[in-house]
Scaffold this motif. Structure first.
Motif: not given
Length: 288
Positions: A149-178
């Motif tokens: 139950a705790r994981v179901e509630v909390a999982i969104a936060e690190p995924l959203e933060r990770s998405r924002a971090a990857i989006d913030g990286l200035k590299a053309v290829k997505l594989s490079t940003r990952r």
């Protein structure tokens, strides 16, 4: 029906099926490989040892203190070369509504993501529960529902933060940003693991496998501040918590957070919080 709990002490050759109410597995395995099904998102925490996963043609390593978020999809293979312990948490197959939009085919994160247990509330929760179960597996059935139950509630936060971090990286290829994000997360985990002392840029660069220039540049792109500023904030937050708890002198708090003396801590504390440690402690006492 509640979440199932199982102790897995041997490798398995065929994947298990869907779990409508979720499942928590404590793993205590010798060397070998297992075929792993993925009918729903899951998290795989390594407590001791290490594990490698073959996922959609990629090899992903998970070390102690890290956890893998694996989205639903095709089967994968998990391999450990030595003895390992950890948790595998399969989210309920009917729990997709609790995940951020786009799960299952995330265009930024991809299907698999390795994160540190120290850098998010979810990670720290997983580590705490994992250690408790490792100490006494009999606790598993009693706390499985609570953890899921705790994981179901909390999982969104690190995924959203990770998405924002990857989006913030200035590299053309997505594989490079990952790949850059994976390296930066290792450096960030190192900072969380060493809040009792100052850390040099050279140390972080070595952990990340990047030059000092590129580490500093990409870290700020991903997390919004320099690695040194990020680490300073961690240390000062730790100092504030120690002061609030009481029982330690300012000199002892300075030593516990890697400052040369109480004067150095006071200067850094005032720059961040706007008041001296003594004033901050008095204000907290009055508020309580």
């Amino acid at each position: 029906m509640g979440c199932d709990f199982t102790v897995m002490d041997r490798q398995i050759e065929s994947p298990r099926g869907p779990v409508p109410d979720g499942k928590l597995v404590y793993c205590a395995l010798g060397p070998g490989s297992s075929m792993i099904g993925a009918p729903a998102p899951s998290l795989k925490l390594v407590l001791d040892g290490d594990e490698r996963y073959e996922i959609d043609g990629r090899t992903i390593s998970v070390k102690p203190g890290e956890f893998l978020y694996l989205d639903a999809g095709s089967q994968c293979i998990g391999t450990n070369r030595s003895a390992m312990t950890g948790l595998c948490l399969l989210l309920p197959t009917n729990g997709a509504a609790n995940l951020p939009a786009g799960h299952g085919d995330d265009p930024v994160l991809g299907r698999a993501l390795v994160l540190s247990t120290r850098a998010s509330a979810l990670g720290r929760t997983l580590w705490d529960y994992g250690r408790r179960i490792a100490h006494n597996p009999l606790l598993g059935p009693a706390i499985a529902d609570e953890l899921v139950a705790r994981v179901e509630v909390a999982i969104a936060e690190p995924l959203e933060r990770s998405r924002a971090a990857i989006d913030g990286l200035k590299a053309v290829k997505l594989s490079t940003r990952r790949e850059l994000f994976r390296r930066l997360e290792r450096a960030r985990e190192f900072l969380h693991a060493h809040i009792a002392r100052a850390v040099t840029l050279a140390e972080m660069a070595s952990v990340a496998g990047l030059s000092q220039f590129h580490l500093a540049r990409y870290f700020k792109d991903a997390y919004g501040e320099s690695p040194i500023s990020y680490h300073r904030a961690l240390r000062l937050d730790r100092a504030a918590k120690l002061l609030a708890a009481g029982g330690r002198s300012l000199a002892e708090v300075a030593e516990a957070t890697g400052y040369s003396d109480q004067v150095a801590l006071s200067h850094a504390f005032r720059r961040t919080y706007g008041v001296s440690p003594q004033s901050w402690t008095r204000q907290r006492g009055l508020a309580a």
